[in-house]
Design a protein around this motif. Structure first.
Motif, PDB file in Angstrom:
ATOM      1  N   ASP A  10       3.855  48.259-118.348  1.00 45.27           N
ATOM      2  CA  ASP A  10       4.420  48.137-119.703  1.00 45.27           C
ATOM      3  C   ASP A  10       3.531  48.775-120.755  1.00 45.27           C
ATOM      4  N   SER A  11       2.336  49.217-120.381  1.00 47.16           N
ATOM      5  CA  SER A  11       1.464  49.911-121.329  1.00 47.16           C
ATOM      6  C   SER A  11       1.562  51.422-121.130  1.00 47.16           C
ATOM      7  N   ILE A  14      -1.828  52.931-120.192  1.00 48.37           N
ATOM      8  CA  ILE A  14      -2.155  52.798-118.765  1.00 48.37           C
ATOM      9  C   ILE A  14      -1.320  53.781-117.939  1.00 48.37           C
ATOM     10  N   ALA A  86      -3.743  42.985-114.343  1.00 48.34           N
ATOM     11  CA  ALA A  86      -4.843  42.234-114.959  1.00 48.34           C
ATOM     12  C   ALA A  86      -4.989  40.846-114.338  1.00 48.34           C
ATOM     13  N   LEU A  87      -3.960  40.379-113.642  1.00 50.13           N
ATOM     14  CA  LEU A  87      -4.010  39.023-113.080  1.00 50.13           C
ATOM     15  C   LEU A  87      -5.060  38.978-111.964  1.00 50.13           C
ATOM     16  N   SER A  88      -6.132  38.249-112.212  1.00 47.02           N
ATOM     17  CA  SER A  88      -7.315  38.374-111.359  1.00 47.02           C
ATOM     18  C   SER A  88      -7.495  37.264-110.336  1.00 47.02           C
ATOM     19  N   LYS A 107      -7.116  45.278-113.175  1.00 54.13           N
ATOM     20  CA  LYS A 107      -7.489  45.859-114.463  1.00 54.13           C
ATOM     21  C   LYS A 107      -8.584  44.961-115.051  1.00 54.13           C
ATOM     22  N   PRO A 108      -9.555  45.518-115.750  1.00 55.40           N
ATOM     23  CA  PRO A 108      -9.711  46.941-115.999  1.00 55.40           C
ATOM     24  C   PRO A 108     -10.261  47.636-114.759  1.00 55.40           C
TER      25      PRO A 108
ATOM     26  N   GLU B  95      -2.623  45.634-124.508  1.00 55.66           N
ATOM     27  CA  GLU B  95      -3.107  45.736-123.124  1.00 55.66           C
ATOM     28  C   GLU B  95      -4.460  45.031-122.964  1.00 55.66           C
ATOM     29  N   ASN B  98      -3.912  41.407-122.790  1.00 56.76           N
ATOM     30  CA  ASN B  98      -3.383  41.120-121.448  1.00 56.76           C
ATOM     31  C   ASN B  98      -4.520  41.095-120.406  1.00 56.76           C
ATOM     32  N   ILE B  99      -5.426  42.057-120.507  1.00 56.65           N
ATOM     33  CA  ILE B  99      -6.527  42.133-119.531  1.00 56.65           C
ATOM     34  C   ILE B  99      -7.465  40.930-119.683  1.00 56.65           C
ATOM     35  N   GLY B 102      -5.591  37.932-118.251  1.00 57.74           N
ATOM     36  CA  GLY B 102      -5.485  38.025-116.789  1.00 57.74           C
ATOM     37  C   GLY B 102      -6.801  37.716-116.105  1.00 57.74           C
ATOM     38  N   ARG B 103      -7.882  38.181-116.711  1.00 55.90           N
ATOM     39  CA  ARG B 103      -9.218  37.933-116.162  1.00 55.90           C
ATOM     40  C   ARG B 103      -9.520  36.423-116.164  1.00 55.90           C
TER      41      ARG B 103
END
Lengths: 123, 160
Positions: A10-11, A14, A86-88, A107-108, B95, B98-99, B102-103
């Motif tokens: 969605d970015s 990216i 990004a979901l880690s 991500k990142p 973004e 979001n990152i 998510g982290r």
């Protein structure tokens, strides 16, 4: 035959970055057949172009990446899917793999990490 | 269901997310300063662009990244972008939010569900946080990268 790639995120930043990194000299030539900003658009494009490789974000509007992976894996089992998210947490990665993804990168990411993950996906 | 405010260890996760982002993306560390609670006596100087991620599942609240145009332009350049429109700045600020969110799931697990980011120019982030008075007070994590100041604002309650 040149492998075809679809980029789903969605970015826009990216998507552009992944497209640029796909020109890295370590990778074979890749034909970018489409980009999508959500799972629904990705599903339509996948049906149309039948890409051999897909990079897939997970957190997206309209249809999230997990549902999109499951549906694409059901319809195009030959497509190899790299999750770029990004979901880690580990559970998310495991769920994505169970639904049909072939790799997972968080991500990142830096340039080398993405190129290495794409190389692994193609091998 | 009861809302429970975050603890110090929870807040450190977000500081680590900031450090990790700049180090991985640009190969440079950002200076992360001490987190503080935002209130009327310590308002946040909102940046030009804001990205907000809503939390749901086992948590309630939001995570917001607020940054000046200059920081985001520099970052876009470092990421190989050639377009420096407002649209690109809104995209990258969302973004990053979001990152960071998510982290945080490394620590909170998948009970922390996060939405795709919403983005705003100007001080709309302040309004979004002020509108949620039912949550614990938000805290801010100020950061500095390449001389540019920005903030990560977290307003998050665990539902127990």
């Amino acid at each position: 035959m040149t492998p075809s790639l679809m980029i789903v995120d969605d970015s826009m930043v990216i998507r552009n970055r992944i497209a640029r990194l796909c020109q890295d000299a370590r990778l074979p030539a890749l034909d970018i057949v489409g980009t999508a900003s959500n799972g629904l658009g990705a599903l339509s494009l996948a049906r149309l172009h039948r890409p051999s490789l897909i990079t897939m974000d997970l957190t997206m509007p309209l249809m999230d990446g997990e549902e999109c992976i499951e549906r694409i894996a059901g319809e195009l089992p030959e497509a190899r899917i790299l999750v770029v998210s990004a979901l880690s947490d580990k559970m998310t990665a495991l769920r994505a793999i169970r639904k049909g993804a072939h790799g997972f990168i968080r991500k990142p990411f830096n340039d080398d990490q993405l190129v290495d993950a794409l190389l692994e996906l193609m091998n | 269901m009861k809302a429970q405010a975050l603890e110090t260890a929870d807040i450190e996760v977000f500081s680590e997310a900031v450090t990790h982002f700049f180090e991985t993306t640009c190969g440079e560390k950002a200076q992360v300063r001490t987190a503080f609670l935002l209130d009327a006596r310590a308002p946040l100087p909102w940046g030009d662009f804001n990205g907000i991620v809503e939390a749901s599942g086992g948590y309630s609240g939001r995570i917001c990244f607020s940054a000046p145009r200059s920081l985001l332009s520099h970052l876009l350049l470092r990421m190989g972008q050639a377009d420096f429109s407002d649209e690109q700045h809104l995209d990258i600020v969302g973004e990053i939010a979001n990152i960071f969110s998510g982290r945080a799931r490394r620590h909170f697990g998948d009970r922390l569900c996060i939405s795709p980011p919403r983005t705003f120019a100007g001080s709309a982030g302040a309004a979004a946080l002020a509108a949620s008075a039912t949550h614990s007070p938000p805290f801010a994590i100020p950061l500095c990268w390449n001389g540019y100041e920005a903030s990560l604002v977290v307003q998050l309650d665990a539902l127990v």
